[in-house]
Design a protein around this motif. Sequence first.
Motif, PDB file in Angstrom:
ATOM      1  N   ALA A 407       0.736  -1.164  -0.036  1.00 30.69           N
ATOM      2  CA  ALA A 407       0.072  -0.015   0.084  1.00 30.69           C
ATOM      3  C   ALA A 407       0.768   1.402  -0.034  1.00 30.69           C
ATOM      4  O   ALA A 407       0.252   2.420  -0.113  1.00 30.69           O
ATOM      5  CB  ALA A 407      -0.947  -0.111   1.239  1.00 30.69           C
ATOM      6  N   ASN A 408       2.176   1.252   0.076  1.00 32.94           N
ATOM      7  CA  ASN A 408       3.114   2.162   0.113  1.00 32.94           C
ATOM      8  C   ASN A 408       2.743   3.103   1.204  1.00 32.94           C
ATOM      9  O   ASN A 408       2.619   4.365   1.113  1.00 32.94           O
ATOM     10  CB  ASN A 408       2.990   3.128  -1.346  1.00 32.94           C
ATOM     11  CG  ASN A 408       4.338   3.479  -1.496  1.00 32.94           C
ATOM     12  OD1 ASN A 408       5.430   3.258  -1.018  1.00 32.94           O
ATOM     13  ND2 ASN A 408       4.248   4.604  -2.454  1.00 32.94           N
ATOM     14  N   SER A 409       2.375   2.646   2.539  1.00 30.74           N
ATOM     15  CA  SER A 409       2.005   3.495   3.505  1.00 30.74           C
ATOM     16  C   SER A 409       2.957   3.982   4.487  1.00 30.74           C
ATOM     17  O   SER A 409       4.156   3.142   4.271  1.00 30.74           O
ATOM     18  CB  SER A 409       0.957   2.974   4.260  1.00 30.74           C
ATOM     19  OG  SER A 409       1.239   1.488   4.494  1.00 30.74           O
ATOM     20  N   ALA A 410       2.933   5.060   4.986  1.00 30.13           N
ATOM     21  CA  ALA A 410       3.968   5.519   5.965  1.00 30.13           C
ATOM     22  C   ALA A 410       4.128   4.700   6.972  1.00 30.13           C
ATOM     23  O   ALA A 410       3.153   3.971   7.504  1.00 30.13           O
ATOM     24  CB  ALA A 410       3.708   6.857   6.357  1.00 30.13           C
ATOM     25  N   VAL A 411       5.321   4.334   7.593  1.00 33.18           N
ATOM     26  CA  VAL A 411       5.507   3.532   8.817  1.00 33.18           C
ATOM     27  C   VAL A 411       5.929   4.098  10.067  1.00 33.18           C
ATOM     28  O   VAL A 411       5.988   5.246  10.194  1.00 33.18           O
ATOM     29  CB  VAL A 411       6.606   2.468   8.246  1.00 33.18           C
ATOM     30  CG1 VAL A 411       6.472   1.704   7.057  1.00 33.18           C
ATOM     31  CG2 VAL A 411       7.905   3.168   8.216  1.00 33.18           C
ATOM     32  N   SER A 412       5.741   3.085  10.986  1.00 33.87           N
ATOM     33  CA  SER A 412       5.767   3.805  12.546  1.00 33.87           C
ATOM     34  C   SER A 412       7.186   4.342  12.521  1.00 33.87           C
ATOM     35  O   SER A 412       8.157   3.662  11.895  1.00 33.87           O
ATOM     36  CB  SER A 412       5.577   2.439  13.377  1.00 33.87           C
ATOM     37  OG  SER A 412       6.472   2.844  14.692  1.00 33.87           O
ATOM     38  N   SER A 413       7.123   5.366  13.189  1.00 34.51           N
ATOM     39  CA  SER A 413       8.543   6.028  13.568  1.00 34.51           C
ATOM     40  C   SER A 413       9.557   4.930  14.349  1.00 34.51           C
ATOM     41  O   SER A 413      10.899   4.847  14.432  1.00 34.51           O
ATOM     42  CB  SER A 413       8.430   7.202  14.282  1.00 34.51           C
ATOM     43  OG  SER A 413       7.670   7.049  15.514  1.00 34.51           O
ATOM     44  N   ARG A 414       8.841   4.170  15.317  1.00 33.75           N
ATOM     45  CA  ARG A 414       9.489   2.974  15.942  1.00 33.75           C
ATOM     46  C   ARG A 414       9.643   1.910  15.043  1.00 33.75           C
ATOM     47  O   ARG A 414       8.913   1.227  14.865  1.00 33.75           O
ATOM     48  CB  ARG A 414       9.100   2.660  17.137  1.00 33.75           C
ATOM     49  CG  ARG A 414       9.335   3.175  18.368  1.00 33.75           C
ATOM     50  CD  ARG A 414       8.590   2.918  19.691  1.00 33.75           C
ATOM     51  NE  ARG A 414       8.514   1.375  19.523  1.00 33.75           N
ATOM     52  CZ  ARG A 414       9.501   0.589  20.576  1.00 33.75           C
ATOM     53  NH1 ARG A 414      10.093   1.167  20.986  1.00 33.75           N
ATOM     54  NH2 ARG A 414       9.237  -0.771  20.522  1.00 33.75           N
ATOM     55  N   ARG A 415      10.844   1.844  14.269  1.00 36.56           N
ATOM     56  CA  ARG A 415      10.921   0.873  13.392  1.00 36.56           C
ATOM     57  C   ARG A 415      11.124  -0.600  13.745  1.00 36.56           C
ATOM     58  O   ARG A 415      10.819  -1.401  13.192  1.00 36.56           O
ATOM     59  CB  ARG A 415      12.463   0.862  12.567  1.00 36.56           C
ATOM     60  CG  ARG A 415      12.868   2.442  12.112  1.00 36.56           C
ATOM     61  CD  ARG A 415      11.770   2.688  11.052  1.00 36.56           C
ATOM     62  NE  ARG A 415      12.359   4.125  10.433  1.00 36.56           N
ATOM     63  CZ  ARG A 415      11.659   5.037   9.860  1.00 36.56           C
ATOM     64  NH1 ARG A 415      10.478   4.929  10.002  1.00 36.56           N
ATOM     65  NH2 ARG A 415      12.057   5.848   9.051  1.00 36.56           N
ATOM     66  N   ALA A 416      11.371  -0.877  15.271  1.00 34.61           N
ATOM     67  CA  ALA A 416      11.357  -2.041  15.806  1.00 34.61           C
ATOM     68  C   ALA A 416       9.873  -2.564  15.906  1.00 34.61           C
ATOM     69  O   ALA A 416       9.887  -3.905  15.693  1.00 34.61           O
ATOM     70  CB  ALA A 416      11.888  -1.833  17.409  1.00 34.61           C
ATOM     71  N   ASP A 417       8.917  -2.004  15.741  1.00 31.36           N
ATOM     72  CA  ASP A 417       7.601  -2.493  15.784  1.00 31.36           C
ATOM     73  C   ASP A 417       7.540  -3.063  14.754  1.00 31.36           C
ATOM     74  O   ASP A 417       6.831  -4.058  14.530  1.00 31.36           O
ATOM     75  CB  ASP A 417       6.580  -1.102  15.974  1.00 31.36           C
ATOM     76  CG  ASP A 417       6.458  -0.508  17.103  1.00 31.36           C
ATOM     77  OD1 ASP A 417       7.240  -0.887  18.043  1.00 31.36           O
ATOM     78  OD2 ASP A 417       5.842   0.550  17.296  1.00 31.36           O
ATOM     79  N   LEU A 418       8.068  -2.565  13.640  1.00 31.47           N
ATOM     80  CA  LEU A 418       7.560  -3.343  12.200  1.00 31.47           C
ATOM     81  C   LEU A 418       8.221  -4.727  12.300  1.00 31.47           C
ATOM     82  O   LEU A 418       7.754  -5.558  11.531  1.00 31.47           O
ATOM     83  CB  LEU A 418       8.319  -2.194  11.281  1.00 31.47           C
ATOM     84  CG  LEU A 418       7.807  -0.761  11.077  1.00 31.47           C
ATOM     85  CD1 LEU A 418       8.655  -0.103  10.028  1.00 31.47           C
ATOM     86  CD2 LEU A 418       6.403  -0.933  10.537  1.00 31.47           C
ATOM     87  N   LEU A 419       9.466  -4.892  12.947  1.00 32.12           N
ATOM     88  CA  LEU A 419      10.246  -6.123  12.903  1.00 32.12           C
ATOM     89  C   LEU A 419       9.648  -7.003  14.055  1.00 32.12           C
ATOM     90  O   LEU A 419       9.727  -8.257  13.833  1.00 32.12           O
ATOM     91  CB  LEU A 419      11.563  -6.126  12.997  1.00 32.12           C
ATOM     92  CG  LEU A 419      12.180  -5.139  11.982  1.00 32.12           C
ATOM     93  CD1 LEU A 419      13.893  -4.992  12.218  1.00 32.12           C
ATOM     94  CD2 LEU A 419      11.960  -5.878  10.360  1.00 32.12           C
ATOM     95  N   PHE A 420       9.259  -6.372  15.015  1.00 33.62           N
ATOM     96  CA  PHE A 420       8.894  -7.416  16.247  1.00 33.62           C
ATOM     97  C   PHE A 420       7.314  -7.316  16.684  1.00 33.62           C
ATOM     98  O   PHE A 420       6.803  -7.602  17.894  1.00 33.62           O
ATOM     99  CB  PHE A 420       9.770  -7.010  17.517  1.00 33.62           C
ATOM    100  CG  PHE A 420      11.086  -7.171  17.053  1.00 33.62           C
ATOM    101  CD1 PHE A 420      11.804  -8.216  17.025  1.00 33.62           C
ATOM    102  CD2 PHE A 420      12.010  -5.914  16.835  1.00 33.62           C
ATOM    103  CE1 PHE A 420      12.896  -8.486  16.759  1.00 33.62           C
ATOM    104  CE2 PHE A 420      13.382  -6.078  16.255  1.00 33.62           C
ATOM    105  CZ  PHE A 420      13.990  -7.557  16.406  1.00 33.62           C
ATOM    106  N   GLY A 421       6.640  -6.380  16.170  1.00 37.56           N
ATOM    107  CA  GLY A 421       5.341  -6.152  16.409  1.00 37.56           C
ATOM    108  C   GLY A 421       5.027  -4.840  17.419  1.00 37.56           C
ATOM    109  O   GLY A 421       6.338  -4.626  18.137  1.00 37.56           O
ATOM    110  N   SER A 422       3.904  -4.243  17.294  1.00 40.73           N
ATOM    111  CA  SER A 422       4.038  -3.099  18.255  1.00 40.73           C
ATOM    112  C   SER A 422       3.963  -3.277  19.683  1.00 40.73           C
ATOM    113  O   SER A 422       3.489  -4.486  20.242  1.00 40.73           O
ATOM    114  CB  SER A 422       2.720  -2.674  18.084  1.00 40.73           C
ATOM    115  OG  SER A 422       2.139  -1.698  18.943  1.00 40.73           O
ATOM    116  N   ALA A 423       4.808  -2.653  20.347  1.00 38.50           N
ATOM    117  CA  ALA A 423       4.937  -2.754  21.812  1.00 38.50           C
ATOM    118  C   ALA A 423       3.604  -2.571  22.773  1.00 38.50           C
ATOM    119  O   ALA A 423       3.526  -3.099  23.791  1.00 38.50           O
ATOM    120  CB  ALA A 423       6.219  -1.718  22.375  1.00 38.50           C
ATOM    121  N   THR A 424       2.820  -1.549  21.900  1.00 41.23           N
ATOM    122  CA  THR A 424       1.711  -1.270  22.544  1.00 41.23           C
ATOM    123  C   THR A 424       0.407  -2.183  22.387  1.00 41.23           C
ATOM    124  O   THR A 424      -0.505  -2.261  22.884  1.00 41.23           O
ATOM    125  CB  THR A 424       1.331   0.147  22.362  1.00 41.23           C
ATOM    126  OG1 THR A 424       1.339   0.460  20.922  1.00 41.23           O
ATOM    127  CG2 THR A 424       2.298   1.261  22.894  1.00 41.23           C
TER     128      THR A 424
END
Lengths: 835, 105
Positions: A407-424
Amino acid sequence: MTPQKQKLVVIGNGMAGARVVEEILKRARDRFEIVMFGAEPYGNYNRILLSNVLNGSQSATEIFMNPLAWYAENGIKLHAGVKATKIDRERKVVIGSPLKKEALAYAVDAAAVPDAALVEESYDHVIIATGSRPFVPPMEGFGGTGTFLFRTIDDCDQIAEYAKTCKHAAVIGGGLLGLEAARGLMTHGVEVTILEAAPQLMIAQLDPEAGQMLRDTIEDMGIQVMCEKITTKIVREDGRIKRLDFKDGSTLATDMVVVSAGIRPIAEIASVSGLTVNKAIVCDDQMRTSDRSIFAVGECVEHRGKIYGLVDPIWEQAKVLADVLTGFNPKAEYLGSKLGTKLKVMGVELASMGDTKPSLPDDEVVVYREPSRGVYKKLIVRDNKIAGAILLGETDTAGVLMQMFMANSAVSSRRADLLFGSATGAPVLSVFDLPDHAQICNCNGVTKGAIKEAIMIGKCHSVAKVGGCTKAGLGCGSCKGLVAQLIEAYAGEVVDDASEHYYVPGVALEKSQLVAEIKRLGLKSVSAVFRELAGGKEDPASKVGLASLLKTLWPGEYDDERDARFINDRVHANIQKDGTFSVVPRIYGGVTSPAELRRIAEVAEKYNVPMVKFTGGQRLDLLGVKKDDLPKMWKDLGIPSGHAYTKSFRTCKSCVGTDFCRYGLGDSIKLAQEIEHRFQGIESPHKMKLATAGCPRNCSEAYVKDLGAVAIEGGLWEIYIGGAAGGTIRKGDLLCTVKSHDEVLKLMGRFMQYYREHGKYLERTYHFVERLGIETIRMIVVEDSEGIAARLDAAIQQAVDAYKDPWQEAAVPAYPGQFSAPELAQVLEVAENNG
Amino acid sequence: MNTPNTRTINLGSLDKIPLGQGRSFQVEDTQIAVFRQRDGKLFATQNACPHKQGPLAEGVAGGGKVICPLHSHKFDLATGQGSEPHECVKTYVVREAGGEILLQL
């Protein structure tokens, strides 16, 4: 008289050819007379599953997508085992020649049956879907006994049969299919060596480091891997393969060779027929070749310089082609595809999408490696979007990443969320990975299997339709995103159901349109809205939402029809499972007094309240109250309503603050009391729960409230919005930092009013803030970018001024029977006048 | 007209039920919800929702339907048909005469 059908000839009945025909039939069942040429003597099968046939986990019949009967059922004439050789564009005829049974269907020189009559089919339109053929690197001795390609069902059968006579097999090609072939061969008890010309495995999907890690894992399984090996010669002895000679002078003893070194498009028919062919058959964005009546689809196509060998792009092409050819959408265009795959290679989870390495100077690369578990994760971010990603060994977030990438969507500023899932949030899972029994909707207990069935069998392709069919998403609604992902996964795309955007189901308008119409027509009651905007059709499911909106739109002028209120708002109490109610007096800031507690205790005893309980919001809840006791209890209490029942401002918790706490930085109690006095009873699209914290230790949980204020060093207050700690957990976003209680009240009020005006009915602030984005809200509410701050302030002030404690209705009921228990009917038979 | 098996009961003045709302009546040992729609139509059903015995008379009603206040199961007031499979409610004939509610049992 029915018009003459146009005749469509499809060359190739592989996955692409069959799919495009299916898409055409879906759009226009009877438009075309369809003829297909298929060089293989079968119906069409799922080539992706071939390795399962090789390793025996599926039989050949299981992977057929369209058995021969399918062609007959759909009135399609199939020339099975006939290879189309030329399109005579002058005569508009496709010419084919029957192949010998043992002929290699995709070979350039596939042997035709000698002297067999040529097959000719005239056409109005042609679709070329000839696909590709395996690429065999130049080497001496390929062909004949012991050498195989890995491409068709026949190949699988022959490989499996021959492997029984072998001790060792070599697989040439370390790409995806090569690895699959190696896995298949292992199950037949042979030792396997993979030979790759490049320095690493799976070069299209992996970077060198991931390639090495995959290699280690595969070698641990007992498969030998040799890279940078170019086979020059297959050496035989007594008719059987003995060894391979490599370009570097080394050799490898082996009994058989399987080549899986990529594909090359099959485009000869286009060349001989005079169509433009470059690396493959050149097509425009409508999948047309250089001849307007001839289209092409699939692996034989070159589109904007690219050739696609994966399923998804080909499906997209097939849809566009079908749209254009049937006239269903004559303007449909295929604009190219982004490539991503998620797969299991020899039991190793792997997801790869886009670039494998950075290509621009500003590309940001995020890498995580954990060699002991064979886990490697890499992310390439460009312009805050995913340009590429590799997940090896652990692919939990692959589904989400893939969606963001596509979707070419903007990503979380916390890149780790993208690799490990959101901390929240909950762990980020791909919906594909969930088992059928996994519960998706926790409110209504709906499993993935039930939703899948609704999508695939019930043809529910919108979130609303799935909800209507299964009830998924109709509880708290937090699973709607997952439902949408499931629709995407199993139906291709989510159909946008206009009704999902309606403010209420019974009036076909989105909130902004509805507000405009209500204002234009001056509609001040729910019944007036039904009369003017819903064709006079009353919808009970829409009444409550409309009432909430009208009250916000017409402060003081709203014609409050009580039948449009939910029972809780009719009697200012919360209905319980047994039909009794709860009474929650307001306790400003959670601070009470002995006298107040005594009164509450006395009331509880006097009315035999079965349960007295603290709420989560620092108040006392008197549960199990009979409806007709409500007004009497309110009178006896003499405390205003705590609004524990309505879609409005509920409560503002606080911690001990500065009076007694040894850490307190700000007077959280006083602020909470000011907030409660100011905003009590303010209606909103959904409830608003607030808190103030005297320091960042957050004892009152202000970070996870709809609105929260947190005191920090320097006499400052941070305002957070959009927090949640219910079914959804979300830390609020920092809206701004201010210096005084007055500023907190002002900005909170301004945000509340903006939310009241723009929130969808039953949209909590945490969805609202996510939908609009904190930056947007901050611009409007804090920076006043739209110049509406003063108006918002005035509007919320008007709502504050209009507040009246609803428990005052104890004295004079708003309507007869407001607090009545069931009325005992006197059963007197009525003398009927029979005249 | 009363047949030998039906009885008509006068529930009293129509004004007891606010416009657009329902109200429950204890008729011998059953609770019956009577709804007075904004267009003047009257409906009567059993008061207890078959799902979890929620009081239907307290539900939001309109357009010939009522929504149970507990779990939002919907019922057609004329036929008793519910929105959930295998759920329906008993309906009664009810009418207004001279400003009074007449319920037929």
